[in-house]
Motif scaffolding. Structure first.
Motif, PDB file in Angstrom:
ATOM      1  N   GLU B 286      -6.019  -2.092 -11.456  1.00 38.53           N
ATOM      2  CA  GLU B 286      -5.097  -0.943 -11.403  1.00 38.53           C
ATOM      3  C   GLU B 286      -4.862  -0.350 -12.794  1.00 38.53           C
ATOM      4  OE1 GLU B 286      -4.605  -4.028 -10.395  1.00 38.53           O
ATOM      5  OE2 GLU B 286      -2.503  -4.677 -10.513  1.00 38.53           O
ATOM      6  N   THR B 289      -8.718   3.349 -15.793  1.00 40.34           N
ATOM      7  CA  THR B 289      -8.762   4.769 -15.414  1.00 40.34           C
ATOM      8  C   THR B 289     -10.204   5.238 -15.381  1.00 40.34           C
ATOM      9  OG1 THR B 289      -6.689   5.050 -16.589  1.00 40.34           O
ATOM     10  CG2 THR B 289      -7.881   7.063 -15.996  1.00 40.34           C
ATOM     11  N   PRO B 317      -5.278   1.929   1.368  1.00 42.51           N
ATOM     12  CA  PRO B 317      -4.990   3.291   0.887  1.00 42.51           C
ATOM     13  C   PRO B 317      -5.807   3.683  -0.345  1.00 42.51           C
ATOM     14  CG  PRO B 317      -3.234   1.790   0.261  1.00 42.51           C
ATOM     15  CD  PRO B 317      -4.161   1.012   1.126  1.00 42.51           C
ATOM     16  N   PHE B 318      -6.503   2.724  -0.936  1.00 44.42           N
ATOM     17  CA  PHE B 318      -7.310   3.076  -2.108  1.00 44.42           C
ATOM     18  C   PHE B 318      -8.697   2.451  -2.008  1.00 44.42           C
ATOM     19  CE2 PHE B 318      -4.407  -0.406  -3.008  1.00 44.42           C
ATOM     20  CZ  PHE B 318      -5.269  -1.406  -3.396  1.00 44.42           C
ATOM     21  N   LYS B 320     -11.951   0.355  -4.035  1.00 45.78           N
ATOM     22  CA  LYS B 320     -12.283  -0.536  -5.145  1.00 45.78           C
ATOM     23  C   LYS B 320     -13.658  -0.141  -5.649  1.00 45.78           C
ATOM     24  CE  LYS B 320     -13.961  -4.755  -4.720  1.00 45.78           C
ATOM     25  NZ  LYS B 320     -14.096  -6.163  -4.352  1.00 45.78           N
ATOM     26  N   TYR B 332      -9.501   0.476  -9.422  1.00 51.00           N
ATOM     27  CA  TYR B 332      -8.975   1.030  -8.180  1.00 51.00           C
ATOM     28  C   TYR B 332      -8.794   2.537  -8.351  1.00 51.00           C
ATOM     29  CZ  TYR B 332      -7.560  -3.660  -6.595  1.00 51.00           C
ATOM     30  OH  TYR B 332      -7.535  -4.968  -6.190  1.00 51.00           O
ATOM     31  N   VAL B 333      -9.144   3.313  -7.335  1.00 52.88           N
ATOM     32  CA  VAL B 333      -8.803   4.737  -7.337  1.00 52.88           C
ATOM     33  C   VAL B 333      -8.239   5.091  -5.966  1.00 52.88           C
ATOM     34  CG1 VAL B 333     -10.526   5.456  -9.050  1.00 52.88           C
ATOM     35  CG2 VAL B 333     -11.153   5.387  -6.625  1.00 52.88           C
ATOM     36  N   THR B 334      -7.363   6.073  -5.914  1.00 50.21           N
ATOM     37  CA  THR B 334      -6.830   6.505  -4.615  1.00 50.21           C
ATOM     38  C   THR B 334      -7.888   7.355  -3.913  1.00 50.21           C
ATOM     39  OG1 THR B 334      -5.917   8.468  -5.617  1.00 50.21           O
ATOM     40  CG2 THR B 334      -4.446   6.573  -5.425  1.00 50.21           C
ATOM     41  N   ARG B 335      -7.693   7.547  -2.604  1.00 50.64           N
ATOM     42  CA  ARG B 335      -8.648   8.352  -1.848  1.00 50.64           C
ATOM     43  C   ARG B 335      -8.670   9.798  -2.352  1.00 50.64           C
ATOM     44  NH1 ARG B 335     -10.877   5.804   2.369  1.00 50.64           N
ATOM     45  NH2 ARG B 335      -9.931   3.820   2.931  1.00 50.64           N
ATOM     46  N   GLU B 336      -7.484  10.313  -2.769  1.00 54.36           N
ATOM     47  CA  GLU B 336      -7.419  11.681  -3.301  1.00 54.36           C
ATOM     48  C   GLU B 336      -8.308  11.814  -4.539  1.00 54.36           C
ATOM     49  OE1 GLU B 336      -4.822  10.038  -2.294  1.00 54.36           O
ATOM     50  OE2 GLU B 336      -3.739  11.322  -0.861  1.00 54.36           O
ATOM     51  N   SER B 337      -8.115  10.885  -5.509  1.00 50.69           N
ATOM     52  CA  SER B 337      -8.918  10.939  -6.737  1.00 50.69           C
ATOM     53  C   SER B 337     -10.394  10.819  -6.412  1.00 50.69           C
ATOM     54  CB  SER B 337      -8.537   9.800  -7.679  1.00 50.69           C
ATOM     55  OG  SER B 337      -7.179   9.829  -7.947  1.00 50.69           O
TER      56      SER B 337
END
Lengths: 232, 366
Positions: B286, B289, B317-318, B320, B332-337
């Protein structure tokens, strides 16, 4: 009221003057019950340890039988030992009936299940992994058993005390197999029964006071032992 | 591992309980001077494995050899147990004094009285118990009882020592202090050890090899970095966590600004380790970036690496991402990113993380 007061004062005279007969009865009681307790310790501890540390079919039944035996009625034991030692009974040729030895035998039969039951319980109450820890420390089988007995020594002592307390205050078996022969098989309890029957309350009270002292000593030690705790 | 001398070998071990196989280990070995951590969920068979190595567990099949010689007869098992020591989860002290407890293993071996006195004194000293030698073991606190059980195990001068969660239920400072004491003695004396633990950082810090067990089987074994970064399956990945663990060596320390050299790069971090110290750099996913293209604006992140996405896995929700930046890195990144950056496996990316988000753990030199 007079009977009681007079009884007590005479009883303390008997005790204070160390009356030979009273002393003899007390000593015989100690000797007979002490020996019986010793024999029950040898048998009860070894068999109890063996039962506790091994597993075999029928173990639960055996343990239940032993636990039942912890409350064996002395008169039943007296009857059984009498039959065995009766002149034409199976062990009649030993001519032991109405001897101190017969009382020792009967009391051993009474005390052994008590010591054995307490031994099994005490051994099974030790932490389950203690046996593994002792073996991992490099103990042989014999060393391990000895260390376990040492770890359980407090409850085991309590068991021995309970056995002794049970037999010294028991009257049924002693009178049946000992016969209450004066100066030979007369112990505290049988003497008390007889003296009370005769109305000799002073003698009966003196004997009872000694018996109570023994019982108090036993219970005092028991309490002391039971209030200690195990290490982590 | 292969060039090292095998000390203890186990082959074809199978333990059944009530018709169910609870332990099935085709092969397991411990090398000279090696420290192995056994990790896995409750009921994985870790304790059973330890007990089997000392012949303390009824088993269906299985052979143990020690220094190449088979251990089979009761006398041989006794001999093995007298060259080893085991510390179980409970201290299991004997109802006597602290001194007697520490001396107990030596007494069982028939060691002479004067020898016992001096050896016990040494270990009472090392575990800070000298002032309570004559105290009853019944009156000790949890931490003290634990120290006595460790001293008792080390006093027999074992060649191998087994620990079954020896620090369970202790507060973190006590745990830390005991771990350090234990680690020092093990290194000083060149003792081989197997530790069953639930503590990830404990396993990392002390062991050269981590063995992951599940449902009576060994699922994976290897160096801590290999197990942590390349879990063989989902179970191991979930069990060891998702952190990136990199083996490294401190190259430089300027006012606690550290540069750590790892295979394939250099990482900036903070700490007070001297140059040359062997460490693990632990980076939580987490804290990483991911950007596409070179960032135009300066950021406070000290660590920047060019890399490539190796694998993408959904995690609720994210997502890997497994990255290759010359060394493995997980983010980790969110689905939006994920949608905005239009990420895909094989895409060139830029990864960054702050020097303060790198967690350093000391590492045993192999």
């Amino acid at each position: 009221m007079d009977v009681i007061l007079e009884g007590f004062s005479k009883a303390f005279q008997l005790l204070a003057s160390l009356d030979r007969e009273v002393l003899g009865i007390a000593l015989l009681s100690l000797k007979v019950s002490g020996l019986a307790t010793l024999f029950s310790l040898v048998i009860g501890l070894s068999v109890g340890t063996l039962v506790a540390l091994t597993s075999f079919p029928g173990k639960k039944i055996l343990v239940s039988v032993v636990n039942t035996g912890m409350g064996l009625p002395p008169v039943v034991v007296g009857l059984f030992v009498s039959i065995m030692l009766w002149r034409n009974g199976p062990l009649g040729y030993l001519e032991l009936l109405y001897t101190p030895t017969a009382i020792v035998i009967a009391q051993t039969v009474i005390a052994t299940p008590i010591v054995m039951g307490v031994t099994i319980g005490a051994m099974q109450n030790l932490p389950a992994n203690l046996r593994l820890q002792i073996l991992a420390l490099g103990a042989t089988r014999v060393q391990m058993v000895w260390m376990l007995i040492k770890e359980a020594r407090l409850p085991l002592m309590a068991g021995v005390m309970a056995g002794f307390g049970g037999v010294i205050s028991e009257v049924g078996a002693s009178i049946m197999v000992g016969g209450n022969v004066r100066g030979y098989t007369r112990v505290l309890t049988t003497a008390t029964v007889m003296e009370t029957g005769r109305g000799n309350f002073d003698m009966a009270i003196a004997l009872s006071v000694i018996l109570l002292l023994f019982c108090f000593a036993v219970n005092y030690i028991l309490t002391y032992i039971q209030q200690r705790e195990r290490p982590r | 591992m292969t060039q090292q001398q095998h000390l203890l070998d186990l082959k074809e071990l199978r333990v059944d309980r009530g018709g169910v196989t609870v332990l099935d280990i085709p092969s397991f070995s411990l090398c000279q001077n090696e420290f192995i951590s056994l990790i896995g969920p409750n009921g994985a068979g870790k304790s059973t494995l330890l007990l089997s190595l000392l012949g303390l567990m009824k088993h269906e099949t299985g052979t143990v050899t020690y220094r190449g010689a088979a251990v089979a007869s009761p006398a041989q098992w006794l001999d093995l147990r007298r060259r080893t020591a085991m510390v179980l989860q409970d201290p299991l002290l004997f109802d006597s004094t602290v001194f007697d407890n520490v001396a107990s293993g030596l007494k069982l071996r028939g060691v002479g009285r004067t020898e016992i006195k001096s050896r016990v004194a040494t270990y009472l000293e090392r575990f800070n118990l000298a002032h309570m030698a004559q105290r009853s073991a019944r009156k000790l606190s949890g931490g003290e009882a634990r120290r006595v059980s460790l001293a008792r195990a080390f006093a027999v001068d074992p060649e191998v020592i087994f620990f079954d969660e020896p620090f369970a239920n202790l507060d973190p400072p006590t745990r830390q202090a005991l771990t350090e004491d234990m680690d020092r003695i093990i290194r000083d004396r060149g003792i081989a050890a197997i530790l069953v633990t639930h503590d990830q950082s404990e396993a990392l810090r002390m062991s050269q090899r981590i063995v992951v067990m599940n449902a009576g089987r060994i699922v994976q074994q290897g160096t801590p970095a290999a197990v942590m970064n390349h879990p063989v399956n989902e179970f191991v990945a979930n069990f060891v966590g998702m952190e990136t663990i990199l083996e490294g060596e401190v190259a430089n320390n300027r006012h606690q600004q550290l540069t750590v050299r790892v295979a394939g790069g250099e990482i900036d971090t903070v700490g007070d380790d001297a140059p040359g110290t062997q460490v693990y750099c632990c980076i939580r996913p987490e804290n990483v970036t991911v950007t596409v293209g070179h960032p135009e604006n300066k950021s406070s992140a000290r660590n920047h690496f060019e890399g490539r996405i190796v694998e993408i896995a959904a995690m609720g929700p994210f997502l890997k991402l497994r990255l290759d930046c010359g060394f493995p890195l997980t983010a980790y990144v969110t689905r939006e990113s994920f949608t905005e950056l239009a990420l895909y496996e094989g895409k060139e990316i830029h990864a960054s993380f702050k020097a303060t988000s790198v967690h350093l753990l000391p590492r045993r030199a192999v």
